[in-house]
Design an enzyme around this catalytic site. Structure first.
Site, PDB file in Angstrom:
ATOM      1  CB  SER A 118      -0.799  -0.102   1.286  1.00 47.93           C
ATOM      2  OG  SER A 118      -0.257   0.401   2.325  1.00 47.93           O
ATOM      3  CG  ASP A 119       1.188   5.800  -1.261  1.00 47.47           C
ATOM      4  OD1 ASP A 119       2.138   6.069  -0.526  1.00 47.47           O
ATOM      5  OD2 ASP A 119       0.927   6.728  -2.043  1.00 47.47           O
ATOM      6  CD1 TRP A 120       5.049   5.068   4.870  1.00 48.35           C
ATOM      7  CD2 TRP A 120       4.776   3.765   3.150  1.00 48.35           C
ATOM      8  NE1 TRP A 120       6.222   4.183   4.847  1.00 48.35           N
ATOM      9  CE2 TRP A 120       6.074   3.502   3.651  1.00 48.35           C
ATOM     10  CE3 TRP A 120       4.392   3.243   1.938  1.00 48.35           C
ATOM     11  CZ2 TRP A 120       6.734   2.643   3.216  1.00 48.35           C
ATOM     12  CZ3 TRP A 120       5.193   2.417   1.505  1.00 48.35           C
ATOM     13  CH2 TRP A 120       6.415   2.043   2.043  1.00 48.35           C
ATOM     14  N   GLY A 121      -0.482   4.748   4.380  1.00 51.44           N
ATOM     15  CA  GLY A 121      -1.659   4.831   5.124  1.00 51.44           C
ATOM     16  C   GLY A 121      -2.763   4.915   4.324  1.00 51.44           C
ATOM     17  CB  ALA A 122      -3.261   3.719   0.482  1.00 49.73           C
TER      18      ALA A 122
END
Length: 754
Positions: free
Chosen positions: A226-230
């Site tokens: 994931s993108d960071w926090g997605a």
């Protein structure tokens, strides 16, 4: 030590699919599973310790800041991407980084996207070719890549939740192809899913995106992170095909994963598949494989490649400069260079080199300098302007360094304008009014408008962002040590209002409608006949080129090869970018852009040298995505293959005929009367099989023109007294013939209409 998911406990498996802190995967050393270290770094590493962050706020280790993607895209040269990636791979190994987060290959849908400096182009072919070269080169160093951000992540506004509402054909033809090419050609270690939703579904939970398309159709074998926090629902993300949530959630997610398995809402086999992919990342763990990085050599490389990326937009016999030219250097960017963007990709450079630093290499004596403006605004603007005008009036050439500051464009927010700061526009116009000749050198991550001052200056060099050695690279170009060879990878419009995305950017109330569909960037400007100030593919040189003997040969029913001879007719060595576009036929059913880039190559030629270049045009060069067939289709017909100087200037063209695919469309009662009448299987005998004067009447060309779009269901209703509906169903069934071993036609495509 090799270990499989079956040898791990449920709690261990649940921890493996969630990161450990900001920059590591979870390790189980007692089982031989080491933590894998990740780092930002499309154009240089942002390697941090355990106290790092994903916003670029915390200091990182020093590394070389190479030209960002906005510049690499403008090189139109895969070897530039390869050289940069190879060096980054070596620095990654030196710093103990196992996987580099990059490259970013999202399409530049709008010039306002605040992160455009991290992306390569508005064109999927150019983005895919350069991205593939980057991934292949860095992974050859034993360092994995994470290609990002998949998919339709084309703005920063509301990026954590906005729904990109985009039709499938547009996704397939514009926003997917760069990722598809990289997956198939370069086999990246990982892909990073984006923050946004796609048609209402978060990318991190989108099974169609992450499993059906990425793995089922493209054959991706790596891990999806994931993108960071997605990630918003850990179990749903694993079920959709996400393998690694980043960053770690301080232990919150793993118990949710384990509980979902115990409750039966997440199949353990789906978790096992994700764990197996995370275990596959062990091959990139670089313990014991560290090397030394030569940062001095890499700085020189950064200067060399930067000079291949800048684009000479305009030149009225002013450049290159000579050592004897009496110069006035103006602009704060000449001594405080802007060479990278803000946010997570911000690199702590090993050194910086301004234009003023490099200037003594090229001049015999002192050069007058004035800052002209204050980067942070304020100050005595009138005094700064007056001082700049004063030295310009006493010079042969005024050299103005202008552009955007990092506070104007960064990850996290979009721009609201393509204008330069007002103080810089005033400076350019005032200097140009007194200097015999004025040259503007631009530093910016996203394109800027030049309309207010374009006609006032003699030359414009668009540097975009060129990395830590930008000052030396710009000096090399301005004084002719290097011949400019960059080409625009995105359109510079005359007005922001001319850009096709403008009415639908950045959206409203959580949705952004991709209303321009396929008409992204140059596809819109050429299709709608709206000339840009500088079109996609534009770029000047200090030498001249002649293109001759252009011809196209058909090689298969759905492919061809274009050949052209390029001659350097000037007096110095230079590089030329051969651009091949295809103009495909549009029909009532399928609309195609006026032309699309389908092949390119960059060739270096000495003065007087010639080379014959042949560029293959494969099936995809002529195909469109047929939503009914769920496949790529090449229609039979005439295609015009064009040799372009840029996207608006066609130097030569040749029309070819392709037999294409045998397209057999399955009919329903909702298919139109015209589709029935013209169908290759049932059309020729339809009027004989359905003995109806009324049907014969409405099938006459002049009548059909007016009512041909009526669904056959409506025609059948009017004939119900004389023709039973079963008759229509029987005829219709003949169009549903499926491909068999006895009918192995490779170019046959079946689709349903209506």
């Amino acid at each position: 030590m090799n270990i499989s998911a079956s040898e791990l406990s449920l709690d261990q498996k649940s921890r493996l699919v969630s990161g450990d802190g900001f920059w590591h995967t979870y390790g189980i050393p007692e089982s031989g599973i080491e933590a894998v270290k990740l780092s930002d770094g499309p154009h240089g590493l942002r390697s941090q310790g355990e106290a790092g962050d994903n916003f670029g706020l915390t200091a990182s280790e020093e590394s070389t800041c190479f030209p960002p993607a906005v510049a690499i895209g403008s090189s139109w040269d895969p070897s530039v991407a390869e050289r940069v990636a190879t060096a980054i791979g070596r620095e990654a190994r030196a710093l103990g980084v196992d996987i580099v987060l990059g490259p970013g290959v999202n399409i530049k849908r709008s010039p306002l996207c605040g992160r455009n400096f991290e992306y390569l182009s508005e064109d999927p072919l150019l983005s895919g070719v350069l991205g593939s070269a980057y991934v292949t080169a860095i992974q050859a160093q034993g360092v994995g890549c994470s290609v990002k951000h998949f998919a339709a992540n084309n703005q920063e506004s509301d990026r954590m939740r906005v729904s990109a509402d985009v039709d499938e054909r547009t996704l397939r033809e514009i926003y997917f192809p760069a990722f598809e090419r990289i997956v198939k050609e370069a086999r990246p270690a990982t892909l990073m899913c984006s923050y946004n939703r796609i048609n209402g579904v978060f990318a991190s939970e989108n099974r169609w995106l992450l499993t059906d398309v990425l793995r089922g159709e493209w054959g991706f074998q790596g891990a999806v992170m994931s993108d960071w926090g997605a990630v918003h629902d850990g179990p749903a993300a694993v079920a959709a095909g996400l393998d690694l949530e980043m960053p770690g959630t301080e232990g919150r997610t793993p118990p949710l994963i384990a509980e979902a398995v115990r409750a039966g809402t997440l199949a353990e086999r789906e978790l096992d598949v994700a764990v197996a992919r995370i275990l596959g990342l062990q091959q990139w763990h670089g313990a014991g494989r560290r090397v030394e990085a030569d940062f001095i050599k890499h700085h020189q490389l950064a200067r060399e490649v930067a000079a291949e990326c800048a684009v000479l937009l305009k030149n009225d016999d002013t450049l290159p400069l000579s050592a004897a030219t009496k110069l006035a250097v103006i602009g704060e960017f000449a001594r405080s260079p802007r060479f990278q963007g803000g946010g997570s990709s911000h690199v702590r450079a090993t050194r910086t080199e301004s234009f003023l630093d490099a200037l003594p290499e090229f001049t015999d004596g002192a050069v007058a300098y004035a800052p002209g403006y204050n980067l942070e605004g304020g100050g005595d603007e009138a005094a700064l302007l007056d001082a700049a005008v004063g030295i310009a009036a006493d010079a042969d050439v005024a050299l103005i360094f202008a552009g955007l500051s990092e506070s104007d464009e960064s990850e996290g927010f979009d721009r609201t304008s393509t204008e330069l700061p007002g103080s810089q526009v005033a400076l350019i116009r005032a200097v140009a009014a007194v200097a015999p000749r004025t040259v503007v050198v631009l530093s910016n991550g996203g394109v800027v408008t030049v309309e207010e001052w374009h006609a006032d200056v003699a030359a414009i060099l668009e540097g975009f962002l060129l990395g830590q050695a930008s000052g030396g690279a710009l000096a090399d170009l301005l004084f002719g040590k290097v011949n400019p060879s960059g080409r625009l990878a995105e359109t510079i419009p005359r007005r922001l209002a001319d850009h096709p995305s403008t009415p639908n950017f950045p959206g409203e109330r959580g949705h952004v409608v991709y209303g321009e569909r396929l008409l992204v960037g140059y596809r819109a400007f050429t299709t709608l006949g709206n000339p840009a100030r500088y079109p996609f593919g534009h770029g000047l040189s200090y030498t001249a080129f002649e293109l001759t003997d252009f011809h196209v040969d058909v090689t298969r029913p759905d492919s061809a090869v274009a050949t052209v001879t390029v001659t350097n007719t000037g007096s110095r060595e230079g590089a030329y970018v051969v651009q091949i576009y295809v103009a495909a036929p549009s029909t009532l059913d399928i609309q195609r852009p006026a032309r699309e880039l389908r092949a390119f190559t960059k060739v270096m030629l000495g003065a007087g040298e010639s080379i014959s270049v042949s560029l293959p045009l494969d099936r995809r060069a002529f195909a469109y995505w047929d939503v009914d067939a769920s496949d790529w289709v090449v229609e039979a017909g005439s295609y015009t293959v064009q040799l372009g100087r840029d996207s608006e200037t066609v130097l030569a063209e040749q029309t070819i005929s392709l037999t294409g695919d045998d397209i057999v469309r399955e009919l329903t009662l909702w298919s139109t009367l015209e589709e029935w009448i013209t169908h290759p299987v049932i059309g020729p005998t339809l009027l004989d099989e359905i003995d109806s004067d009324k049907l014969r009447y409405v099938s006459q060309p002049h009548i059909l023109r007016g009512i041909g779009t009526l669904p056959m269901r409506k025609i059948a209703d009017t004939l119900r007294d004389t023709v039973p509906e079963d008759k229509f169903l029987t005829i219709m069934a003949r169009t549903r013939k499926t491909k068999t071993a006895a009918d192995p036609e490779p170019n046959r495509v079946r689709a349903t209409t209506g």
